[in-house]
Design a protein around this motif. Structure first.
Motif, PDB file in Angstrom:
ATOM      1  N   PHE A  24     -11.057 -16.423 -10.231  1.00 53.92           N
ATOM      2  CA  PHE A  24     -11.762 -16.279  -8.956  1.00 53.92           C
ATOM      3  C   PHE A  24     -10.804 -15.868  -7.843  1.00 53.92           C
ATOM      4  O   PHE A  24     -11.159 -15.087  -6.962  1.00 53.92           O
ATOM      5  N   ARG A  25      -9.568 -16.375  -7.882  1.00 56.39           N
ATOM      6  CA  ARG A  25      -8.581 -15.959  -6.880  1.00 56.39           C
ATOM      7  C   ARG A  25      -8.234 -14.483  -7.067  1.00 56.39           C
ATOM      8  O   ARG A  25      -8.091 -13.745  -6.093  1.00 56.39           O
TER       9      ARG A  25
ATOM     10  N   LEU B  60     -12.429 -14.186  -4.633  1.00 59.83           N
ATOM     11  CA  LEU B  60     -13.570 -15.045  -4.330  1.00 59.83           C
ATOM     12  C   LEU B  60     -13.112 -16.362  -3.723  1.00 59.83           C
ATOM     13  O   LEU B  60     -13.890 -17.058  -3.078  1.00 59.83           O
ATOM     14  N   LEU B  61     -11.839 -16.712  -3.965  1.00 61.68           N
ATOM     15  CA  LEU B  61     -11.242 -17.921  -3.408  1.00 61.68           C
ATOM     16  C   LEU B  61      -9.941 -17.559  -2.712  1.00 61.68           C
ATOM     17  O   LEU B  61      -9.201 -16.697  -3.181  1.00 61.68           O
ATOM     18  N   GLU B  62      -9.674 -18.232  -1.639  1.00 61.96           N
ATOM     19  CA  GLU B  62      -8.399 -18.068  -0.948  1.00 61.96           C
ATOM     20  C   GLU B  62      -7.316 -18.817  -1.712  1.00 61.96           C
ATOM     21  O   GLU B  62      -7.603 -19.704  -2.523  1.00 61.96           O
ATOM     22  N   LYS B  63      -6.075 -18.481  -1.449  1.00 62.94           N
ATOM     23  CA  LYS B  63      -4.967 -19.258  -1.994  1.00 62.94           C
ATOM     24  C   LYS B  63      -4.983 -20.617  -1.320  1.00 62.94           C
ATOM     25  O   LYS B  63      -5.381 -20.739  -0.162  1.00 62.94           O
ATOM     26  N   PRO B  64      -4.546 -21.681  -2.027  1.00 63.41           N
ATOM     27  CA  PRO B  64      -4.555 -23.018  -1.413  1.00 63.41           C
ATOM     28  C   PRO B  64      -3.700 -23.044  -0.143  1.00 63.41           C
ATOM     29  O   PRO B  64      -2.642 -22.418  -0.080  1.00 63.41           O
TER      30      PRO B  64
ATOM     31  N   ALA C 280     -10.115  -9.647 -14.816  1.00 60.56           N
ATOM     32  CA  ALA C 280     -10.456 -10.960 -14.272  1.00 60.56           C
ATOM     33  C   ALA C 280     -11.927 -11.292 -14.507  1.00 60.56           C
ATOM     34  O   ALA C 280     -12.272 -12.444 -14.789  1.00 60.56           O
ATOM     35  N   ILE C 281     -12.803 -10.308 -14.402  1.00 59.93           N
ATOM     36  CA  ILE C 281     -14.229 -10.539 -14.672  1.00 59.93           C
ATOM     37  C   ILE C 281     -14.421 -10.937 -16.133  1.00 59.93           C
ATOM     38  O   ILE C 281     -15.111 -11.912 -16.448  1.00 59.93           O
ATOM     39  N   ALA C 282     -13.797 -10.176 -17.034  1.00 60.97           N
ATOM     40  CA  ALA C 282     -13.910 -10.486 -18.461  1.00 60.97           C
ATOM     41  C   ALA C 282     -13.322 -11.859 -18.763  1.00 60.97           C
ATOM     42  O   ALA C 282     -13.923 -12.664 -19.492  1.00 60.97           O
ATOM     43  N   ASN C 283     -12.155 -12.149 -18.200  1.00 60.35           N
ATOM     44  CA  ASN C 283     -11.522 -13.449 -18.424  1.00 60.35           C
ATOM     45  C   ASN C 283     -12.370 -14.589 -17.886  1.00 60.35           C
ATOM     46  O   ASN C 283     -12.436 -15.665 -18.497  1.00 60.35           O
ATOM     47  N   SER C 284     -13.024 -14.378 -16.752  1.00 61.71           N
ATOM     48  CA  SER C 284     -13.830 -15.454 -16.181  1.00 61.71           C
ATOM     49  C   SER C 284     -14.981 -15.826 -17.112  1.00 61.71           C
ATOM     50  O   SER C 284     -15.310 -17.007 -17.255  1.00 61.71           O
ATOM     51  N   ILE C 285     -15.567 -14.849 -17.775  1.00 63.89           N
ATOM     52  CA  ILE C 285     -16.629 -15.144 -18.743  1.00 63.89           C
ATOM     53  C   ILE C 285     -16.058 -15.962 -19.902  1.00 63.89           C
ATOM     54  O   ILE C 285     -16.630 -16.982 -20.308  1.00 63.89           O
ATOM     55  N   LEU C 286     -14.918 -15.535 -20.415  1.00 62.56           N
ATOM     56  CA  LEU C 286     -14.281 -16.270 -21.520  1.00 62.56           C
ATOM     57  C   LEU C 286     -13.895 -17.680 -21.100  1.00 62.56           C
ATOM     58  O   LEU C 286     -14.061 -18.634 -21.871  1.00 62.56           O
ATOM     59  N   HIS C 287     -13.403 -17.827 -19.874  1.00 61.44           N
ATOM     60  CA  HIS C 287     -12.980 -19.147 -19.411  1.00 61.44           C
ATOM     61  C   HIS C 287     -14.162 -20.076 -19.178  1.00 61.44           C
ATOM     62  O   HIS C 287     -14.049 -21.282 -19.405  1.00 61.44           O
ATOM     63  N   VAL C 288     -15.298 -19.555 -18.765  1.00 62.72           N
ATOM     64  CA  VAL C 288     -16.504 -20.389 -18.652  1.00 62.72           C
ATOM     65  C   VAL C 288     -16.929 -20.855 -20.041  1.00 62.72           C
ATOM     66  O   VAL C 288     -17.215 -22.038 -20.258  1.00 62.72           O
ATOM     67  N   LEU C 289     -16.963 -19.922 -21.002  1.00 66.34           N
ATOM     68  CA  LEU C 289     -17.371 -20.287 -22.367  1.00 66.34           C
ATOM     69  C   LEU C 289     -16.431 -21.323 -22.986  1.00 66.34           C
ATOM     70  O   LEU C 289     -16.863 -22.192 -23.735  1.00 66.34           O
ATOM     71  N   ALA C 290     -15.134 -21.228 -22.649  1.00 68.16           N
ATOM     72  CA  ALA C 290     -14.141 -22.166 -23.176  1.00 68.16           C
ATOM     73  C   ALA C 290     -14.025 -23.431 -22.320  1.00 68.16           C
ATOM     74  O   ALA C 290     -13.262 -24.331 -22.660  1.00 68.16           O
TER      75      ALA C 290
ATOM     76  N   ASN D  83     -12.598 -23.699 -19.546  1.00 72.00           N
ATOM     77  CA  ASN D  83     -11.237 -23.722 -19.004  1.00 72.00           C
ATOM     78  C   ASN D  83     -11.337 -23.493 -17.497  1.00 72.00           C
ATOM     79  O   ASN D  83     -11.184 -22.380 -17.001  1.00 72.00           O
ATOM     80  N   TRP D  84     -11.618 -24.573 -16.767  1.00 70.74           N
ATOM     81  CA  TRP D  84     -11.941 -24.472 -15.341  1.00 70.74           C
ATOM     82  C   TRP D  84     -10.726 -24.082 -14.499  1.00 70.74           C
ATOM     83  O   TRP D  84     -10.868 -23.358 -13.520  1.00 70.74           O
ATOM     84  N   ARG D  85      -9.545 -24.548 -14.872  1.00 72.48           N
ATOM     85  CA  ARG D  85      -8.343 -24.176 -14.112  1.00 72.48           C
ATOM     86  C   ARG D  85      -8.106 -22.662 -14.187  1.00 72.48           C
ATOM     87  O   ARG D  85      -7.797 -22.026 -13.185  1.00 72.48           O
ATOM     88  N   ALA D  86      -8.247 -22.104 -15.375  1.00 74.33           N
ATOM     89  CA  ALA D  86      -8.068 -20.652 -15.528  1.00 74.33           C
ATOM     90  C   ALA D  86      -9.167 -19.902 -14.768  1.00 74.33           C
ATOM     91  O   ALA D  86      -8.915 -18.838 -14.194  1.00 74.33           O
ATOM     92  N   LEU D  87     -10.370 -20.447 -14.748  1.00 74.39           N
ATOM     93  CA  LEU D  87     -11.473 -19.822 -14.021  1.00 74.39           C
ATOM     94  C   LEU D  87     -11.157 -19.747 -12.528  1.00 74.39           C
ATOM     95  O   LEU D  87     -11.443 -18.741 -11.875  1.00 74.39           O
ATOM     96  N   ILE D  88     -10.546 -20.794 -12.002  1.00 79.17           N
ATOM     97  CA  ILE D  88     -10.155 -20.786 -10.590  1.00 79.17           C
ATOM     98  C   ILE D  88      -9.188 -19.639 -10.323  1.00 79.17           C
ATOM     99  O   ILE D  88      -9.313 -18.913  -9.337  1.00 79.17           O
ATOM    100  N   GLU D  89      -8.224 -19.438 -11.213  1.00 72.97           N
ATOM    101  CA  GLU D  89      -7.276 -18.332 -11.045  1.00 72.97           C
ATOM    102  C   GLU D  89      -7.987 -16.973 -11.146  1.00 72.97           C
ATOM    103  O   GLU D  89      -7.662 -16.047 -10.413  1.00 72.97           O
TER     104      GLU D  89
END
Length: 82
Positions: free
Chosen positions: A51-52, A56-60, A31-41, A43-49
């Protein structure tokens, strides 16, 4: 931070502050590695996932009354995951 790390004369990394150390399981590492890739791309929706996954984020959730109906949150009720 870098003030808590140094290289020894034989080239090994020495950690001076063990508050910096944490065990990270494979799922969280991914998830840490993916979050870096998603920021670079951007891809904010994937970044939210990501973070979940990192907790770092609760489920809706929404605030519901005792019958399970959505409410303003001003009265009695509870959180319901959506």
């Amino acid at each position: 931070h870098e003030g808590n790390m140094l290289f020894t004369p034989d080239g090994r990394l020495a950690l001076l502050d063990f508050g910096l150390i944490s065990l990270v399981d494979d799922t969280k590492q991914e998830a840490i590695a993916n979050s870096i890739l998603h920021v670079l791309a951007e891809n904010w929706r994937a970044l939210i996932e990501d973070f979940r996954e990192l907790e770092l984020l609760e489920k809706p959730a929404i605030w519901v009354d005792d019958n399970g109906g959505a409410t303003t949150g001003l009265g009695p009720g509870k959180w319901k995951e959506i």
